[in-house]
Every structure is written in C-alpha cells, then in structure tokens.
Design an enzyme around this catalytic site. Structure first.
Site, mmCIF file in Angstrom:
data_model
loop_
_atom_site.group_PDB
_atom_site.id
_atom_site.type_symbol
_atom_site.label_atom_id
_atom_site.label_comp_id
_atom_site.label_asym_id
_atom_site.label_seq_id
_atom_site.Cartn_x
_atom_site.Cartn_y
_atom_site.Cartn_z
ATOM 1 N N GLY A 48 0.768 -1.249 0.000
ATOM 2 C CA GLY A 48 0.000 0.000 0.000
ATOM 3 C C GLY A 48 0.790 1.285 0.000
ATOM 4 O O GLY A 48 0.320 2.308 -0.493
ATOM 5 N N GLU A 102 3.836 3.907 6.343
ATOM 6 C CA GLU A 102 2.619 3.117 6.160
ATOM 7 C C GLU A 102 1.644 3.877 5.259
ATOM 8 O O GLU A 102 1.663 5.111 5.215
ATOM 9 C CB GLU A 102 1.947 2.868 7.521
ATOM 10 C CG GLU A 102 2.172 1.480 8.086
ATOM 11 C CD GLU A 102 1.419 0.382 7.338
ATOM 12 O OE1 GLU A 102 1.095 0.540 6.141
ATOM 13 O OE2 GLU A 102 1.162 -0.647 7.968
ATOM 14 N N ASP A 103 0.782 3.138 4.573
ATOM 15 C CA ASP A 103 -0.271 3.784 3.796
ATOM 16 C C ASP A 103 -1.356 4.320 4.724
ATOM 17 O O ASP A 103 -1.760 5.464 4.633
ATOM 18 C CB ASP A 103 -0.868 2.810 2.753
ATOM 19 C CG ASP A 103 -1.264 1.453 3.341
ATOM 20 O OD1 ASP A 103 -1.046 1.211 4.539
ATOM 21 O OD2 ASP A 103 -1.791 0.625 2.568
ATOM 22 N N ASP A 106 -5.108 1.894 10.810
ATOM 23 C CA ASP A 106 -6.515 1.677 11.142
ATOM 24 C C ASP A 106 -6.570 1.296 12.626
ATOM 25 O O ASP A 106 -6.491 2.164 13.487
ATOM 26 C CB ASP A 106 -7.049 0.588 10.203
ATOM 27 C CG ASP A 106 -8.534 0.321 10.335
ATOM 28 O OD1 ASP A 106 -9.209 1.039 11.073
ATOM 29 O OD2 ASP A 106 -9.036 -0.627 9.699
ATOM 30 N N LYS A 134 -6.827 6.583 10.941
ATOM 31 C CA LYS A 134 -8.227 6.614 11.396
ATOM 32 C C LYS A 134 -8.193 6.684 12.919
ATOM 33 O O LYS A 134 -8.162 5.643 13.589
ATOM 34 C CB LYS A 134 -8.953 5.345 10.928
ATOM 35 C CG LYS A 134 -9.110 5.224 9.417
ATOM 36 C CD LYS A 134 -9.802 3.914 9.055
ATOM 37 C CE LYS A 134 -10.014 3.780 7.568
ATOM 38 N NZ LYS A 134 -10.497 2.427 7.192
ATOM 39 N N PHE A 155 -14.027 2.931 4.647
ATOM 40 C CA PHE A 155 -13.061 2.240 3.782
ATOM 41 C C PHE A 155 -12.706 3.122 2.597
ATOM 42 O O PHE A 155 -13.581 3.677 1.929
ATOM 43 C CB PHE A 155 -13.645 0.903 3.299
ATOM 44 C CG PHE A 155 -12.625 0.073 2.583
ATOM 45 C CD1 PHE A 155 -11.678 -0.648 3.288
ATOM 46 C CD2 PHE A 155 -12.605 0.024 1.191
ATOM 47 C CE1 PHE A 155 -10.720 -1.403 2.630
ATOM 48 C CE2 PHE A 155 -11.646 -0.731 0.525
ATOM 49 C CZ PHE A 155 -10.705 -1.443 1.242
ATOM 50 N N ASP A 162 -5.729 -0.575 -2.083
ATOM 51 C CA ASP A 162 -6.578 -1.377 -2.961
ATOM 52 C C ASP A 162 -7.864 -1.809 -2.288
ATOM 53 O O ASP A 162 -8.002 -1.781 -1.065
ATOM 54 C CB ASP A 162 -5.830 -2.637 -3.399
ATOM 55 C CG ASP A 162 -5.735 -3.672 -2.279
ATOM 56 O OD1 ASP A 162 -5.321 -3.289 -1.166
ATOM 57 O OD2 ASP A 162 -6.104 -4.838 -2.510
ATOM 58 N N ARG A 168 -5.404 0.436 -6.839
ATOM 59 C CA ARG A 168 -4.137 1.010 -6.361
ATOM 60 C C ARG A 168 -3.626 2.112 -7.290
ATOM 61 O O ARG A 168 -2.909 3.010 -6.874
ATOM 62 C CB ARG A 168 -3.046 -0.066 -6.272
ATOM 63 C CG ARG A 168 -3.246 -1.081 -5.176
ATOM 64 C CD ARG A 168 -1.942 -1.835 -4.913
ATOM 65 N NE ARG A 168 -2.160 -3.092 -4.202
ATOM 66 C CZ ARG A 168 -2.268 -3.194 -2.879
ATOM 67 N NH1 ARG A 168 -2.197 -2.125 -2.122
ATOM 68 N NH2 ARG A 168 -2.454 -4.364 -2.318
HETATM 69 P P1 5GP Z 1 -4.501 -2.004 10.976
HETATM 70 O O1 5GP Z 1 -3.621 -3.177 11.292
HETATM 71 O O2 5GP Z 1 -3.959 -0.690 11.491
HETATM 72 O O3 5GP Z 1 -5.922 -2.236 11.424
HETATM 73 O O4 5GP Z 1 -4.636 -1.907 9.424
HETATM 74 C C1 5GP Z 1 -3.592 -1.500 8.660
HETATM 75 C C2 5GP Z 1 -3.673 -2.030 7.257
HETATM 76 O O5 5GP Z 1 -5.003 -2.353 6.867
HETATM 77 C C3 5GP Z 1 -3.211 -0.958 6.294
HETATM 78 O O6 5GP Z 1 -1.830 -1.008 6.087
HETATM 79 C C4 5GP Z 1 -4.010 -1.285 5.051
HETATM 80 O O7 5GP Z 1 -3.320 -2.246 4.283
HETATM 81 C C5 5GP Z 1 -5.284 -1.886 5.576
HETATM 82 N N1 5GP Z 1 -6.379 -0.887 5.661
HETATM 83 C C6 5GP Z 1 -6.890 -0.309 6.759
HETATM 84 N N2 5GP Z 1 -7.878 0.550 6.457
HETATM 85 C C7 5GP Z 1 -7.984 0.520 5.103
HETATM 86 C C8 5GP Z 1 -8.846 1.207 4.165
HETATM 87 O O8 5GP Z 1 -9.707 2.037 4.498
HETATM 88 N N3 5GP Z 1 -8.636 0.923 2.855
HETATM 89 C C9 5GP Z 1 -7.709 0.029 2.425
HETATM 90 N N4 5GP Z 1 -7.617 -0.165 1.113
HETATM 91 N N5 5GP Z 1 -6.888 -0.635 3.273
HETATM 92 C C10 5GP Z 1 -7.035 -0.391 4.603
HETATM 93 MG MG MG Z 2 -0.629 -1.531 4.660
#
Ligand code: 5GP
Ligand code: MG
Length: 178
Positions: A48, A102-103, A106, A134, A155, A162, A168
């Site tokens: 990402g 990081e992208d 969450d 977020k 989302f 993606d 992407r």
């Molecule tokens: P976390 O582990 O912080 O819950 O999630 C991180 C990963 O989940 C990010 O690096 C990403 O790959 C994916 N992710 C979380 N939220 C989103 C979103 O709104 N859209 C997309 N495409 N990926 C997300």
């Molecule tokens: Mg990611």
C-alpha cells in the site's frame, strides 16, 4: 471523476491528488528539518505505501536511504487479524534512525507487529509516518510522528490502497459510498 466503481462497490472522490501531494511535500519538509544529519532509513511497508513512499522520498533533501518491507494483514474491507512476518529487511539497522512508512493506520495491529519486530534489530529510534490515520479506530499503542490526513472510519481506496486487488493505480483517494 466524482463517482467510480471498484470491483463490486461504489466509491466517491474523497481527497484529490493535488491535496495528497501537497501534504506529502509538507511532511517531507518537516522530516528534512527533524532528521537532518541522522541519515535515516525509510522503510516502506508494501504494497500500500509504494506511491506515498515514492512521492515523499523525492521531496526529501537530506542524506537518507529507503527500503521496502512486506507484511500482509488485510482481506476485503475489514481487518482480518492475521499478521504475517516482516520480510525483506536486508540493511543493518542497528543504531540507525528508521522511519516506517505506512499507507494507513486503522486499528494499529499492523504497526504494533512492525515496531515489535524492528525493535529486535536495535535501531537507534523508530519513527512512524503514515499517509492516512483513522483516529477513532487506532489503539494508540505507539505515537504516530507524522501523518498527512486523519480520516473517519470509512473504507478508502486509491493512491496505492486497494480493494480486493483493484484501485491502487487511482491518483485520487476515494471513499466507499455503499
Ligand atoms: P490495521 O492493522 O492498522 O488495522 O490496518 C492497517 C492495514 O489495513 C493498512 O496497512 C491497510 O493495508 C489496511 N487498511 C486499513 N484501512 C484501510 C482502508 O480504508 N482501505 C484500504 N484499502 N486498506 C485499509
Ligand atoms: Mg498496509
């Protein structure tokens, strides 16, 4: 284009490419001040972050390096909870400043795993930078040093992120609308 369809869902324009790149340049400027003389190693988390990392890196005007790591944690539109091992670290990061790119942050589960694994290599310090965060979902376990946008718990897709392998390549960021 305001409304688009990616795989089987509808999305609407959320953040324009112009706004994204402006914020990334601002971040690069701040990092260039904060991290000058540290020769930091930027670690982009694939897949990402590749677009964010590329745009950021070309605006840094300090000595620094970049490398990319992989760790998959996401299926479809909800966090799966399954965390894989960090792979691809070829550089010696002992006593070096590293900056995770990081992208999106969450829940924070992914960043937790990355930081814990990187700590094992004894870097001088670990900074965290993300294009998007977020705050309502984040568990706040580590301080996020740099972010471009804090967004609601919806989302999103585009600019490297993606949905089921699609989207992407979109230059703007879109928010799910159904
Ligand atoms: P976390 O582990 O912080 O819950 O999630 C991180 C990963 O989940 C990010 O690096 C990403 O790959 C994916 N992710 C979380 N939220 C989103 C979103 O709104 N859209 C997309 N495409 N990926 C997300
Ligand atoms: Mg990611």
């Amino acid at each position: 284009m305001e409304k688009i369809r990616v795989f089987d869902k509808n999305f609407s324009l959320f953040i324009s490419n112009e706004e994204i790149e402006k914020r990334i340049k601002d971040m690069a400027q701040k990092m260039s001040l904060d991290l000058q003389d540290k020769n930091p190693l930027f670690l982009g988390i694939l897949n990402g972050s590749f677009m964010f990392a590329g745009e950021l890196f070309k605006s840094l005007d300090i000595d620094c390096g970049i490398s990319f790591l992989k760790l998959a944690s996401y299926d479809g539109t909800s966090s799966s909870g399954k965390i894989k091992r960090l792979i691809g670290l070829n550089e010696d990061i002992k006593d070096r400043t590293v900056v995770i790119l990081e992208d999106i942050i969450d829940t924070g589960i992914t960043i937790d795993h990355i930081v814990k694994q990187l700590k094992g290599y004894e870097p001088a310090e670990i900074k965290i930078a993300t294009l998007l965060i977020k705050p309502e979902a984040y568990n706040d376990s580590y301080k996020v040093d740099y972010f471009c946008f804090d967004i609601p718990n919806d989302f999103i897709v585009g600019y490297g992120l993606d949905y089921n392998g699609f989207g992407r390549n979109l230059k703007h960021i879109y928010k799910i609308s159904d």
